[in-house]
Scaffold this active site. Structure first.
Site, PDB file in Angstrom:
ATOM      1  N   CYS A 225      30.954  -3.592  16.977  1.00  0.00           N
ATOM      2  CA  CYS A 225      29.840  -3.450  17.918  1.00  0.00           C
ATOM      3  C   CYS A 225      29.113  -4.796  17.980  1.00  0.00           C
ATOM      4  CB  CYS A 225      28.901  -2.334  17.474  1.00  0.00           C
ATOM      5  SG  CYS A 225      29.727  -0.727  17.396  1.00  0.00           S
TER       6      CYS A 225
ATOM      7  N   CYS B  41      32.649  -3.111   8.209  1.00  0.00           N
ATOM      8  CA  CYS B  41      33.002  -2.067   9.177  1.00  0.00           C
ATOM      9  C   CYS B  41      34.178  -2.575   9.995  1.00  0.00           C
ATOM     10  CB  CYS B  41      31.802  -1.778  10.090  1.00  0.00           C
ATOM     11  SG  CYS B  41      32.060  -0.405  11.233  1.00  0.00           S
TER      12      CYS B  41
ATOM     13  N   SER C  21      26.009   9.634  11.433  1.00  0.00           N
ATOM     14  CA  SER C  21      25.938   8.883  12.678  1.00  0.00           C
ATOM     15  C   SER C  21      27.291   8.252  12.964  1.00  0.00           C
ATOM     16  CB  SER C  21      24.864   7.793  12.534  1.00  0.00           C
ATOM     17  OG  SER C  21      24.764   7.035  13.717  1.00  0.00           O
TER      18      SER C  21
ATOM     19  N   CYS D  76      18.961   5.987   3.744  1.00  0.00           N
ATOM     20  CA  CYS D  76      20.020   5.574   4.657  1.00  0.00           C
ATOM     21  C   CYS D  76      21.121   4.945   3.819  1.00  0.00           C
ATOM     22  CB  CYS D  76      19.446   4.564   5.647  1.00  0.00           C
ATOM     23  SG  CYS D  76      20.662   3.848   6.752  1.00  0.00           S
TER      24      CYS D  76
ATOM     25  N   CYS E 137      20.763  -2.527   9.924  1.00  0.00           N
ATOM     26  CA  CYS E 137      22.144  -2.337   9.483  1.00  0.00           C
ATOM     27  C   CYS E 137      22.872  -3.655   9.214  1.00  0.00           C
ATOM     28  CB  CYS E 137      22.880  -1.555  10.576  1.00  0.00           C
ATOM     29  SG  CYS E 137      24.576  -1.202  10.181  1.00  0.00           S
TER      30      CYS E 137
ATOM     31  N   GLY F  55      29.110   0.689   8.025  1.00  0.00           N
ATOM     32  CA  GLY F  55      30.368   1.419   8.142  1.00  0.00           C
ATOM     33  C   GLY F  55      30.336   2.583   9.107  1.00  0.00           C
TER      34      GLY F  55
ATOM     35  N   SER G  30      26.009   7.274  18.466  1.00  0.00           N
ATOM     36  CA  SER G  30      25.531   5.979  18.963  1.00  0.00           C
ATOM     37  C   SER G  30      26.132   5.766  20.344  1.00  0.00           C
ATOM     38  CB  SER G  30      25.958   4.863  18.006  1.00  0.00           C
ATOM     39  OG  SER G  30      25.313   5.031  16.762  1.00  0.00           O
ATOM     40  N   LEU G  31      25.321   5.946  21.374  1.00  0.00           N
ATOM     41  CA  LEU G  31      25.868   5.892  22.742  1.00  0.00           C
ATOM     42  C   LEU G  31      25.644   4.510  23.367  1.00  0.00           C
ATOM     43  CD1 LEU G  31      27.306   7.557  24.936  1.00  0.00           C
ATOM     44  CD2 LEU G  31      25.057   8.324  25.728  1.00  0.00           C
ATOM     45  N   HIS G  32      24.414   4.105  23.475  1.00  0.00           N
ATOM     46  CA  HIS G  32      24.027   2.744  23.874  1.00  0.00           C
ATOM     47  C   HIS G  32      24.299   2.340  25.321  1.00  0.00           C
ATOM     48  CE1 HIS G  32      23.255   2.586  19.692  1.00  0.00           C
ATOM     49  NE2 HIS G  32      24.421   2.125  19.284  1.00  0.00           N
TER      50      HIS G  32
ATOM     51  N   GLU H  47      24.723  -1.861   1.321  1.00  0.00           N
ATOM     52  CA  GLU H  47      23.273  -1.740   1.359  1.00  0.00           C
ATOM     53  C   GLU H  47      22.852  -0.295   1.536  1.00  0.00           C
ATOM     54  OE1 GLU H  47      22.493  -5.404   4.329  1.00  0.00           O
ATOM     55  OE2 GLU H  47      22.680  -3.435   5.185  1.00  0.00           O
TER      56      GLU H  47
ATOM     57  N   CYS I 297      25.542  -5.514  16.234  1.00  0.00           N
ATOM     58  CA  CYS I 297      25.341  -5.036  14.866  1.00  0.00           C
ATOM     59  C   CYS I 297      25.748  -6.099  13.852  1.00  0.00           C
ATOM     60  CB  CYS I 297      26.164  -3.762  14.667  1.00  0.00           C
ATOM     61  SG  CYS I 297      26.102  -3.132  12.982  1.00  0.00           S
TER      62      CYS I 297
HETATM   63  N1  SAH Z   1      28.871   3.439  12.523  1.00  0.00           N
HETATM   64  C1  SAH Z   1      27.823   4.420  12.683  1.00  0.00           C
HETATM   65  C2  SAH Z   1      26.736   4.341  11.619  1.00  0.00           C
HETATM   66  C3  SAH Z   1      26.174   2.973  11.285  1.00  0.00           C
HETATM   67  S1  SAH Z   1      25.061   2.196  12.428  1.00  0.00           S
HETATM   68  C4  SAH Z   1      27.212   4.328  14.051  1.00  0.00           C
HETATM   69  O1  SAH Z   1      27.484   3.346  14.758  1.00  0.00           O
HETATM   70  O2  SAH Z   1      26.509   5.239  14.449  1.00  0.00           O
HETATM   71  C5  SAH Z   1      23.653   3.238  12.481  1.00  0.00           C
HETATM   72  C6  SAH Z   1      22.787   2.992  13.718  1.00  0.00           C
HETATM   73  O3  SAH Z   1      22.121   1.717  13.645  1.00  0.00           O
HETATM   74  C7  SAH Z   1      23.604   2.962  15.006  1.00  0.00           C
HETATM   75  O4  SAH Z   1      23.014   3.745  16.003  1.00  0.00           O
HETATM   76  C8  SAH Z   1      23.566   1.497  15.370  1.00  0.00           C
HETATM   77  O5  SAH Z   1      23.764   1.367  16.743  1.00  0.00           O
HETATM   78  C9  SAH Z   1      22.207   1.077  14.898  1.00  0.00           C
HETATM   79  N2  SAH Z   1      22.041  -0.373  14.734  1.00  0.00           N
HETATM   80  C10 SAH Z   1      22.931  -1.266  14.268  1.00  0.00           C
HETATM   81  N3  SAH Z   1      22.428  -2.513  14.270  1.00  0.00           N
HETATM   82  C11 SAH Z   1      21.173  -2.419  14.747  1.00  0.00           C
HETATM   83  C12 SAH Z   1      20.127  -3.367  15.006  1.00  0.00           C
HETATM   84  N4  SAH Z   1      20.291  -4.650  14.736  1.00  0.00           N
HETATM   85  N5  SAH Z   1      18.960  -2.900  15.504  1.00  0.00           N
HETATM   86  C13 SAH Z   1      18.784  -1.583  15.769  1.00  0.00           C
HETATM   87  N6  SAH Z   1      19.733  -0.650  15.551  1.00  0.00           N
HETATM   88  C14 SAH Z   1      20.911  -1.058  15.058  1.00  0.00           C
END
Ligand code: SAH
Length: 327
Positions: free
Chosen positions: A108, A104, A178, A97, A318, A149, A201-203, A83, A111
């Protein structure tokens, strides 16, 4: 288009060296097909049309949101779903994007892509064909690797695409990568000549919670990941964006905000709080909770922005489209 196949085909046809560049430049400027390439001999254009598909990707589905966001589900030639999204902003910015992998390998928990099976790395041409699809619609100027990915697990192909993006109108400074915090990739990126932006992506501000949300944290701890980001900052002198997806009751407490403030040097990091686009196991934090979280960060001297949600009516998060498509 498959740029390796293009080169091989031109070699086989005994074409001069400059042909590949000519063809690429037309494609990069948004040409609709070989026919538009008026400085390429007509017979050669026909030959290329028969032997080198104009795109490596087929469009399977397109969705246009009310806010102008355009999301496309593509299939690779071997049937893998990927996508990409075009975001149109009021100030005229056009940001794409893109995906770096189909599926992937990381898992996570919040995701949608993380719940799909991993397919494979995309080639540089497959990354570029996502971009060219949108470039054929309108000029574009920003790009992030925030689709499906983990780009730093496919860095050779990602950088080969990054190198060509300026021809399409997207400078390296307007290109963001990212990552979940794939440490060897961050170091390779820091050593590369490209002045791209890094987003992490820290979270979560502590390892136990982060490992629960992102199992990859068991491999590279927060301390190791931030040390790598700081090496990147030293090498590039560019601030690192920290992405933080706001999960209700999970990582959005006052103490988490304070923890982030203790962890992140405001000279190096900027925070981007992401409203969660629900895809299953979590609920998103409310707008008020996000605003309160942000206020705590700012009190501690960190710059924090809240990401605009775009394309919510079209499953633009994503992996959301691809996860629903038949494998
Ligand atoms: N693998 C890389 C890039 C892909 S995800 C990474 O993790 O950074 C890109 C961003 O989208 C990441 O910050 C991820 O945490 C966020 N993301 C994924 N699913 C999401 C969702 N359902 N809602 C909001 N952000 C999301």
């Amino acid at each position: 288009m498959d740029l390796d196949l293009l080169q091989r085909t031109l070699d086989e046809l005994g074409q001069p060296r400059f042909r590949a560049k000519q063809v690429w430049e037309w494609a990069a400027r948004g040409a609709a097909g070989y026919d538009a390439m008026t400085n390429v001999p007509a017979a050669l254009r026909e030959e290329l049309a028969a032997r080198v598909p104009f795109s490596t990707l087929e469009v399977e589905r397109e969705a246009l949101a009310k806010d102008g966001t355009l999301k496309v589900l593509f299939r690779t030639a071997d049937g893998r779903p990927i996508e990409a999204v075009l975001m149109r902003y009021r100030d005229g910015r056009r940001s794409i994007c893109v995906s770096s992998q189909s599926g992937c390998p990381l898992t996570c928990t919040f995701c949608a892509t993380g719940t799909m099976k991993f397919g494979r790395n995309l080639t540089a041409s497959e990354v570029l064909d996502q971009v060219l699809h949108f470039r054929r619609i309108e000029p574009v100027d920003h790009l992030v690797f925030m689709g499906m990915g983990e780009p730093l697990m496919n860095l050779d192909h990602v950088l080969a695409a990054v190198e060509r993006l300026p021809d399409v109108g997207i400078t390296n400074r307007r290109t963001g990568i990212s990552t979940v915090g794939w440490v060897p990739g961050i170091d390779r990126l820091a050593a590369s000549p490209f002045p791209v932006r890094l987003a992490l992506s820290l979270h979560a501000p502590e390892d136990a919670l982060r490992s629960q949300i992102m199992p990859v944290n068991d491999r590279y701890s927060i301390e190791e990941v931030l040390a790598a980001c700081e090496r990147f900052y030293e090498a590039k002198r560019r601030q690192v964006f920290v992405e933080y997806v706001m999960l209700k009751g999970v990582n959005d407490h006052h103490a988490h905000a304070v923890g982030l403030a203790q962890l992140l040097d405001p000279r190096i990091y900027k925070l981007n709080l992401i409203p969660y686009n629900p895809t299953g196991s979590y609920d998103g934090s409310s707008r008020d909770a996000i605003a309160a979280f942000r206020a705590v960060l700012e009190e501690h001297g960190l710059t924090a922005t809240v990401r605009l949600t775009r394309g919510q009516d079209i499953d633009a998060a994503c992996g959301q489209l691809a996860a629903k498509a038949p494998a």
